[in-house]
Design a protein around this motif. Structure first.
Motif, PDB file in Angstrom:
ATOM      1  N   ALA A 101       0.709  -5.519  17.183  1.00 51.89           N
ATOM      2  CA  ALA A 101       0.614  -4.064  17.201  1.00 51.89           C
ATOM      3  C   ALA A 101      -0.499  -3.597  16.272  1.00 51.89           C
ATOM      4  CB  ALA A 101       1.942  -3.441  16.774  1.00 51.89           C
ATOM      5  N   THR A 102      -1.073  -2.460  16.592  1.00 53.75           N
ATOM      6  CA  THR A 102      -2.010  -1.793  15.700  1.00 53.75           C
ATOM      7  C   THR A 102      -1.350  -0.503  15.239  1.00 53.75           C
ATOM      8  OG1 THR A 102      -3.924  -2.683  16.871  1.00 53.75           O
ATOM      9  CG2 THR A 102      -4.302  -0.778  15.449  1.00 53.75           C
ATOM     10  N   ILE A 103      -1.188  -0.364  13.927  1.00 53.57           N
ATOM     11  CA  ILE A 103      -0.512   0.791  13.345  1.00 53.57           C
ATOM     12  C   ILE A 103      -1.517   1.641  12.585  1.00 53.57           C
ATOM     13  CG2 ILE A 103       1.486   1.508  11.983  1.00 53.57           C
ATOM     14  CD1 ILE A 103       2.145  -0.475  14.236  1.00 53.57           C
ATOM     15  N   LEU A 104      -1.552   2.924  12.858  1.00 50.07           N
ATOM     16  CA  LEU A 104      -2.417   3.827  12.110  1.00 50.07           C
ATOM     17  C   LEU A 104      -1.625   4.354  10.914  1.00 50.07           C
ATOM     18  CD1 LEU A 104      -4.312   5.941  14.803  1.00 50.07           C
ATOM     19  CD2 LEU A 104      -5.198   4.123  13.366  1.00 50.07           C
ATOM     20  N   CYS A 105      -2.042   3.951   9.724  1.00 53.78           N
ATOM     21  CA  CYS A 105      -1.348   4.370   8.507  1.00 53.78           C
ATOM     22  C   CYS A 105      -2.250   5.276   7.676  1.00 53.78           C
ATOM     23  CB  CYS A 105      -0.924   3.154   7.687  1.00 53.78           C
ATOM     24  SG  CYS A 105       0.440   2.238   8.450  1.00 53.78           S
ATOM     25  N   GLU A 106      -1.726   6.420   7.319  1.00 51.57           N
ATOM     26  CA  GLU A 106      -2.486   7.380   6.510  1.00 51.57           C
ATOM     27  C   GLU A 106      -2.355   7.003   5.040  1.00 51.57           C
ATOM     28  OE1 GLU A 106      -3.232  12.185   6.665  1.00 51.57           O
ATOM     29  OE2 GLU A 106      -1.210  11.432   6.937  1.00 51.57           O
ATOM     30  N   PRO A 159       0.832  -1.213   0.000  1.00 51.33           N
ATOM     31  CA  PRO A 159       0.000   0.000   0.000  1.00 51.33           C
ATOM     32  C   PRO A 159       0.860   1.255   0.000  1.00 51.33           C
ATOM     33  CG  PRO A 159      -0.723  -1.568   1.678  1.00 51.33           C
ATOM     34  CD  PRO A 159       0.608  -2.040   1.194  1.00 51.33           C
ATOM     35  N   ALA A 160       0.311   2.320  -0.570  1.00 48.07           N
ATOM     36  CA  ALA A 160       1.020   3.600  -0.609  1.00 48.07           C
ATOM     37  C   ALA A 160       0.695   4.382   0.666  1.00 48.07           C
ATOM     38  CB  ALA A 160       0.608   4.386  -1.853  1.00 48.07           C
ATOM     39  N   TYR A 161       1.504   4.167   1.699  1.00 49.28           N
ATOM     40  CA  TYR A 161       1.294   4.865   2.963  1.00 49.28           C
ATOM     41  C   TYR A 161       1.894   6.273   2.889  1.00 49.28           C
ATOM     42  CZ  TYR A 161       0.303   0.206   4.899  1.00 49.28           C
ATOM     43  OH  TYR A 161      -0.205  -1.033   5.154  1.00 49.28           O
ATOM     44  N   LEU A 162       1.179   7.228   3.457  1.00 50.71           N
ATOM     45  CA  LEU A 162       1.682   8.601   3.537  1.00 50.71           C
ATOM     46  C   LEU A 162       2.399   8.842   4.867  1.00 50.71           C
ATOM     47  CD1 LEU A 162      -1.452  10.451   2.109  1.00 50.71           C
ATOM     48  CD2 LEU A 162       0.586   9.679   0.872  1.00 50.71           C
ATOM     49  N   GLY A 163       2.039   8.071   5.857  1.00 47.77           N
ATOM     50  CA  GLY A 163       2.645   8.186   7.181  1.00 47.77           C
ATOM     51  C   GLY A 163       2.035   7.152   8.095  1.00 47.77           C
ATOM     52  N   CYS A 164       2.784   6.720   9.112  1.00 48.07           N
ATOM     53  CA  CYS A 164       2.298   5.683  10.024  1.00 48.07           C
ATOM     54  C   CYS A 164       2.707   6.011  11.458  1.00 48.07           C
ATOM     55  CB  CYS A 164       2.854   4.307   9.641  1.00 48.07           C
ATOM     56  SG  CYS A 164       2.318   3.682   8.040  1.00 48.07           S
ATOM     57  N   GLU A 165       1.880   5.578  12.402  1.00 47.90           N
ATOM     58  CA  GLU A 165       2.200   5.760  13.816  1.00 47.90           C
ATOM     59  C   GLU A 165       1.661   4.571  14.606  1.00 47.90           C
ATOM     60  OE1 GLU A 165      -0.767   8.605  15.904  1.00 47.90           O
ATOM     61  OE2 GLU A 165      -0.588   9.377  13.851  1.00 47.90           O
ATOM     62  N   PRO A 174      -6.760  11.784   2.433  1.00 45.43           N
ATOM     63  CA  PRO A 174      -6.236  10.593   3.102  1.00 45.43           C
ATOM     64  C   PRO A 174      -6.900  10.338   4.448  1.00 45.43           C
ATOM     65  CG  PRO A 174      -4.688  12.401   3.322  1.00 45.43           C
ATOM     66  CD  PRO A 174      -5.773  12.884   2.411  1.00 45.43           C
ATOM     67  N   LEU A 175      -6.969   9.067   4.818  1.00 44.32           N
ATOM     68  CA  LEU A 175      -7.524   8.661   6.101  1.00 44.32           C
ATOM     69  C   LEU A 175      -6.500   7.823   6.857  1.00 44.32           C
ATOM     70  CD1 LEU A 175     -11.114   7.514   5.060  1.00 44.32           C
ATOM     71  CD2 LEU A 175     -10.524   9.593   6.291  1.00 44.32           C
ATOM     72  N   LYS A 176      -6.598   7.834   8.172  1.00 48.44           N
ATOM     73  CA  LYS A 176      -5.754   6.983   8.998  1.00 48.44           C
ATOM     74  C   LYS A 176      -6.475   5.662   9.223  1.00 48.44           C
ATOM     75  CE  LYS A 176      -3.021  10.509  11.378  1.00 48.44           C
ATOM     76  NZ  LYS A 176      -2.597  11.060  12.692  1.00 48.44           N
ATOM     77  N   VAL A 177      -5.919   4.591   8.674  1.00 45.92           N
ATOM     78  CA  VAL A 177      -6.540   3.271   8.725  1.00 45.92           C
ATOM     79  C   VAL A 177      -5.733   2.367   9.661  1.00 45.92           C
ATOM     80  CG1 VAL A 177      -7.233   1.260   7.379  1.00 45.92           C
ATOM     81  CG2 VAL A 177      -7.373   3.549   6.362  1.00 45.92           C
ATOM     82  N   PRO A 178      -6.387   1.674  10.606  1.00 43.45           N
ATOM     83  CA  PRO A 178      -5.662   0.765  11.509  1.00 43.45           C
ATOM     84  C   PRO A 178      -5.188  -0.484  10.779  1.00 43.45           C
ATOM     85  CG  PRO A 178      -8.021   0.657  11.919  1.00 43.45           C
ATOM     86  CD  PRO A 178      -7.818   1.779  10.939  1.00 43.45           C
TER      87      PRO A 178
END
Length: 255
Positions: free
Chosen positions: A92-97, A71-77, A109-113
């Motif tokens: 882990a659960t990562i929120l990826c935009e 996937p083309a992630y814009l950012g992750c936390e 963009p949305l932050k998807v778990p």
């Protein structure tokens, strides 16, 4: 007076924390090292440096990593980490935009778990996927097919390839909320087996709750969404653990 104050503080702590977290707290150095590895792994994805990310992938998962879509992630936390097996395994659960093709959200963009599993090997943390678990379905176990990269589904499965999408479904894919209002979504289990649901991610100002999480055959689960004082629009996802299906629920705020 001192005794009452102490009891009050302890009660506050007990209600503020998830009881499972009290027994899942890792040593500080273990948590620090894993978080660094997770951040490095997903930062490599953001920069599309997949060869570099490969160094963080377990040996038994490398083929899977090469073949899966990136996937083309814009950012992750990192949102959450749960440890097990004496802190040698972690979920882990990562929120990826990222951009998600959902009506009303395709242009932003949305932050998807994103679920992410890790294991400790030879003193280092590696990302891995339990591929044996992936082959387990409510109908039986998928087995390897005659050719490379193929698999055979259990004989009891319908021939229609989209059957998985119809096993568990919601009666609506969006709700409108306003401050203080509530809406519900009914999720039905059409699979010949028990299904477990979980809510992934959260929307600021919106409370989301399932009336129960384990669905028996033909069972229904009600997801209740309640707007707070200042609810925000967003996308909530419900994950079906046995199939990996993600059910998106779009929340729209009505003034």
């Amino acid at each position: 007076m001192l005794r009452i104050s102490v009891l009050t503080i302890l009660a506050g702590v007990a209600f503020a924390q998830d009881p499972s977290d009290l027994f899942n707290k890792p040593p500080a150095n273990v948590d620090k090292v894993l978080r660094a590895r997770i951040n490095e792994f997903y930062e490599d994805h953001v920069k599309q440096q997949y060869r570099k990310a490969d160094s963080l992938v377990a040996a038994d998962t490398k083929d899977f990593f090469y073949k899966q879509n990136k996937p083309a992630y814009l950012g992750c936390e990192i949102q959450r980490i749960d440890y097990s097996e004496k802190f040698t395994r972690a979920k882990a659960t990562i929120l990826c935009e990222q951009y998600v093709m959902v009506p009303g959200f395709a242009d932003k963009p949305l932050k998807v778990p994103i679920p992410s599993t890790w294991k400790l090997e030879r003193g280092k943390w590696y990302w891995y996927v339990d591929q044996e678990l992936l082959r387990q379905t409510p109908f039986g176990k998928m087995t390897a097919g005659p050719g490379p990269g193929t698999a055979t589904l259990p004989a009891s499965l319908p021939e229609n390839g989209d059957f998985v999408l119809k096993l568990v479904k919601a009666d609506r894919d969006s709700v409108e909320l306003k401050p203080g209002s509530s809406e519900s979504v009914t999720i039905t289990n059409g699979a010949p087996g028990t299904m477990d649901l979980s809510i992934e991610g959260q929307i600021p100002g919106v409370e989301a709750k399932l009336d129960h999480t384990q669905m028996k055959i033909g069972d229904r689960v009600v997801l209740t969404l309640k707007g707070g004082d200042i609810p925000q629009a967003g996308l909530l996802t419900i994950r079906v653990q046995q199939t990996g299906l993600v059910i998106p629920i779009q929340v729209v705020i009505k003034q």
